[in-house]
Structure formats: structure tokens, C-alpha cells
Design an enzyme around this catalytic site. Structure first.
Site, PDB file in Angstrom:
ATOM      1  N   ASP A   1      -3.366  -0.781  10.329  1.00 35.82           N
ATOM      2  CA  ASP A   1      -3.696  -0.714   8.896  1.00 35.82           C
ATOM      3  C   ASP A   1      -4.094  -2.064   8.303  1.00 35.82           C
ATOM      4  O   ASP A   1      -4.324  -2.169   7.104  1.00 35.82           O
ATOM      5  CB  ASP A   1      -2.579  -0.036   8.079  1.00 35.82           C
ATOM      6  CG  ASP A   1      -1.229  -0.693   8.253  1.00 35.82           C
ATOM      7  OD1 ASP A   1      -1.161  -1.751   8.902  1.00 35.82           O
ATOM      8  OD2 ASP A   1      -0.239  -0.147   7.728  1.00 35.82           O
TER       9      ASP A   1
ATOM     10  N   GLY B   1       3.415  -1.219   4.127  1.00 30.25           N
ATOM     11  CA  GLY B   1       2.443  -2.138   4.738  1.00 30.25           C
ATOM     12  C   GLY B   1       2.704  -3.607   4.472  1.00 30.25           C
ATOM     13  O   GLY B   1       1.770  -4.401   4.503  1.00 30.25           O
ATOM     14  N   GLY B   2       3.954  -3.986   4.238  1.00 29.08           N
ATOM     15  CA  GLY B   2       4.262  -5.375   3.861  1.00 29.08           C
ATOM     16  C   GLY B   2       3.737  -6.408   4.848  1.00 29.08           C
ATOM     17  O   GLY B   2       2.975  -7.300   4.472  1.00 29.08           O
ATOM     18  N   GLY B   3       4.119  -6.282   6.108  1.00 33.58           N
ATOM     19  CA  GLY B   3       3.693  -7.254   7.122  1.00 33.58           C
ATOM     20  C   GLY B   3       2.186  -7.246   7.299  1.00 33.58           C
ATOM     21  O   GLY B   3       1.550  -8.298   7.427  1.00 33.58           O
TER      22      GLY B   3
ATOM     23  N   GLY C   1       7.004   1.568   5.133  1.00 32.84           N
ATOM     24  CA  GLY C   1       5.760   2.340   4.997  1.00 32.84           C
ATOM     25  C   GLY C   1       4.886   1.813   3.877  1.00 32.84           C
ATOM     26  O   GLY C   1       3.923   2.458   3.469  1.00 32.84           O
TER      27      GLY C   1
ATOM     28  N   LYS D   1       0.851  -1.208   0.000  1.00 28.13           N
ATOM     29  CA  LYS D   1       0.000   0.000   0.000  1.00 28.13           C
ATOM     30  C   LYS D   1       0.878   1.246   0.000  1.00 28.13           C
ATOM     31  O   LYS D   1       2.049   1.200   0.408  1.00 28.13           O
ATOM     32  CB  LYS D   1      -0.949   0.022   1.197  1.00 28.13           C
ATOM     33  CG  LYS D   1      -0.283   0.002   2.586  1.00 28.13           C
ATOM     34  CD  LYS D   1       0.058   1.350   3.177  1.00 28.13           C
ATOM     35  CE  LYS D   1       0.634   1.269   4.581  1.00 28.13           C
ATOM     36  NZ  LYS D   1       1.345   2.450   5.035  1.00 28.13           N
TER      37      LYS D   1
ATOM     38  N   PRO E   1       9.706  -4.401   0.758  1.00 30.93           N
ATOM     39  CA  PRO E   1      10.719  -4.191   1.799  1.00 30.93           C
ATOM     40  C   PRO E   1      10.098  -3.917   3.164  1.00 30.93           C
ATOM     41  O   PRO E   1       8.980  -3.392   3.257  1.00 30.93           O
ATOM     42  CB  PRO E   1      11.532  -2.998   1.292  1.00 30.93           C
ATOM     43  CG  PRO E   1      10.726  -2.377   0.217  1.00 30.93           C
ATOM     44  CD  PRO E   1       9.759  -3.396  -0.297  1.00 30.93           C
TER      45      PRO E   1
ATOM     46  N   ALA F   1      -0.072  -6.331   5.033  1.00 24.52           N
ATOM     47  CA  ALA F   1      -0.696  -6.893   3.823  1.00 24.52           C
ATOM     48  C   ALA F   1      -0.638  -8.416   3.858  1.00 24.52           C
ATOM     49  O   ALA F   1      -1.613  -9.086   3.487  1.00 24.52           O
ATOM     50  CB  ALA F   1       0.008  -6.373   2.572  1.00 24.52           C
TER      51      ALA F   1
END
Ligand code: C5P
Length: 275
Positions: free
Chosen positions: A133, A97-99, A95, A12, A91, A101
Site C-alpha cells: 500500500d 497504514g502508519g508505517g 490497518g 489511510k 497506532p 504512510a
């Protein structure tokens, strides 16, 4: 491993992030417009006796996905669990939102595999317990989020656009960036309309956390200026950083900008919208 499913967990960007005062519960009141990107982690998921997650490249594995699936199984009254393998492309500490998502995609998909899935409101409750988030990232469309981020309104599809993403190489911790933030006197917006054109989209972009993020990581400001010089309509830190995104009308423009951008340890282009 016959029944392994392959799912994408899209990153995101916060097109708008307005942050209000600190609340008594330790979170800030905010209003944010979140867009998904085509950049995605790949998750392999299947049922297992208990939940385990493997994630090469992330020390300690992915705890958000593990916790999310454990909470889901507990809430659904399911004895079993899931095995998830995560191929990380988003990465960490960026910022993007990888984890979050990964957790949202795993929750959404795993719930459908359960004999008695939890109702949507319960899925949102579990998502919010994992992170502010995560509820927004249960949706592919652009969302407007309030509260600490967990009150989600689905807005719909954004105009076609491309982003160039640049990472200075050092992650920023969300908590540190919020702690440095000095809330402004101006009130949070009551609503944000879905932009219909690229110009409207570019005009909207702003991030209250850009100042503390750029103070903690001055390379973010250099990357922002570099993207603007390379022709971005606008450029800003995403969320609490440290990735900076530049907005472009075409993929070629985004790729041209990234090719010549100096000072990025990691850089790529992506389509705005989960695809
Ligand atoms: O909810 P999440 O665990 O993702 O938040 C990480 C940290 O970011 C929180 O511990 C808090 O310091 C900060 N935060 C905040 N206000 C929000 C969301 C996050 O202060 N609305």
C-alpha cells in the site's frame, strides 16, 4: 539542524477492500478504494551522511522508512542519506497504514532533496518494494488500487465526512488476517466510481478482511456495533484491522459517538481526506 523540514504522513482507511484468490507469489489479488485521513504522524527530515531513523515508542525504530530511503539513495546514485525523526500518532498494527504512510511521505519528500531525483515511475517501483500500500500513499487524494495494491489510479477528492476511530488495544498482523481469509466466488469489481455524496460513500463501504479480522479479534465486532449504535452511517474494520472506523456527517457527531464508546483502548476522530 538548520534545514530540518517538518512533514505530515497521513493515515489511510480502506473504504472498500475486496480480496480475490491467493496468487502464486503469496499475495492476494485485490481491489481497494483508499482514502487519506487528517490523522498523521509527524516526520522531521534532513540530509545526513547516512540514513538513520529515530522513532520513540516503536521498538527497533521504523525499518520501513530506513529501507525506503536506503533504496532511494541507491537508485539515485547518492552517497549520502537522511536523518528522520518520527513522532508517532497513528497506532501500529491498526490497518491505518502508519508505517507505509511514513515510508511514502519520506520517499516523496527526500527525493526532492536529492541532487538528481529519481523519476516518478522509479519512486513508485521503490514504494512497491517496501509494501503493497506504499504506492497509493504517495498520493493525498483517494485512490483505486489493483494487483496486490501497487497499481494505483488517482480518483480525486471525496465528499466531506468525518470518521471516529476505535482501537481494541491489540494489534493485528496483516499476514495473519490474510492467511485466515477464505476467498469468495464473486468476482472483483472492474471499477469503483468516486462517490459524490456522503450517502453514496456510506453505501460503498465494505471490507472482505472484516470477517477474519473479527474472528481473530472479537473486540473489533463489538466496536463496530458500538459505533453503529452511536449513530455512525456505517462502520467497518480498516484494512486488516484492528482499528474500526465509523462514518459521520459532522465532527460533532463523530466526537459524540467516540465520547460514549466503551471497549476502546485508543479512540479519536479525524477528517476524511489529507488536510
Ligand atoms: O506488501 P506488504 O508487505 O504490506 O504485505 C504484508 C502481508 O500481507 C504479505 O506478506 C501478505 O501475507 C499479505 N498481503 C496479501 N495480499 C496483498 C497484500 C498483502 O496476501 N495484496
Amino acid at each position: 539542524m538548520d534545514d530540518v523540514a517538518i512533514i505530515r504522513a497521513c493515515a489511510k482507511v480502506n473504504l472498500v477492500l475486496r480480496v480475490g484468490p491467493l496468487r502464486p507469489d503469496g499475495y492476494h489479488e485485490l481491489v481497494t478504494l483508499i482514502a487519506r485521513l487528517s490523522l498523521a504522524d509527524i516526520l522531521l527530515i534532513d540530509r545526513a551522511e547516512r540514513t538513520t531513523v529515530s522513532c520513540p515508542g516503536l521498538p527497533g525504530g521504523d525499518t520501513l522508512v530506513t529501507r525506503a530511503l536506503e533504496l532511494l539513495c541507491e537508485s539515485a546514485g547518492s552517497d549520502g542519506g537522511f536523518h528522520v525523526h518520527i513522532d508517532k500518532r497513528i497506532p501500529h498494527g491498526a490497518g491505518l497504514g502508519g508505517g507505509s504512510a511514513d515510508a511514502a511521505a519520506a520517499l516523496r519528500f527526500a527525493n526532492e532533496l536529492l541532487p538528481t531525483p529519481v523519476i516518478p515511475a522509479e519512486l513508485v517501483r521503490i514504494a512497491a518494494a517496501i509494501g503493497s500500500d506504499v504506492p497509493a500513499l504517495l498520493h493525498d487524494e483517494a485512490t483505486l488500487c489493483r494487483g496486490r495494491g501497487e497499481q494505483v489510479e488517482v480518483l480525486g477528492e471525496l465528499p466531506r465526512a468525518y470518521v471516529a476511530l476505535a482501537h481494541p488495544g491489540r494489534p493485528l498482523a496483516t499476514r495473519d488476517v490474510y492467511r485466515r481469509y477464505q476467498p469468495e466466488a464473486r468476482p472483483l469489481p472492474a471499477a469503483i466510481a468516486l462517490p459524490q455524496t456522503l450517502d453514496e460513500l456510506a453505501a460503498l463501504i465494505e471490507n472482505d478482511l472484516a470477517v477474519p479480522a473479527e474472528q481473530l479479534e472479537p473486540a473489533c465486532a463489538e466496536l463496530r456495533l458500538g459505533l453503529l449504535e452511536a449513530g455512525a452511517r456505517t462502520a467497518a474494520v480498516s484494512g486488516s484491522g484492528s482499528v474500526v472506523f465509523g462514518l459521520f456527517a459532522t465532527e460533532q457527531e463523530a466526537e459524540g459517538a467516540i465520547a460514549n464508546l466503551a471497549g476502546a483502548a485508543w479512540k479519536t476522530t479525524s477528517t476524511l481526506g489529507a488536510r
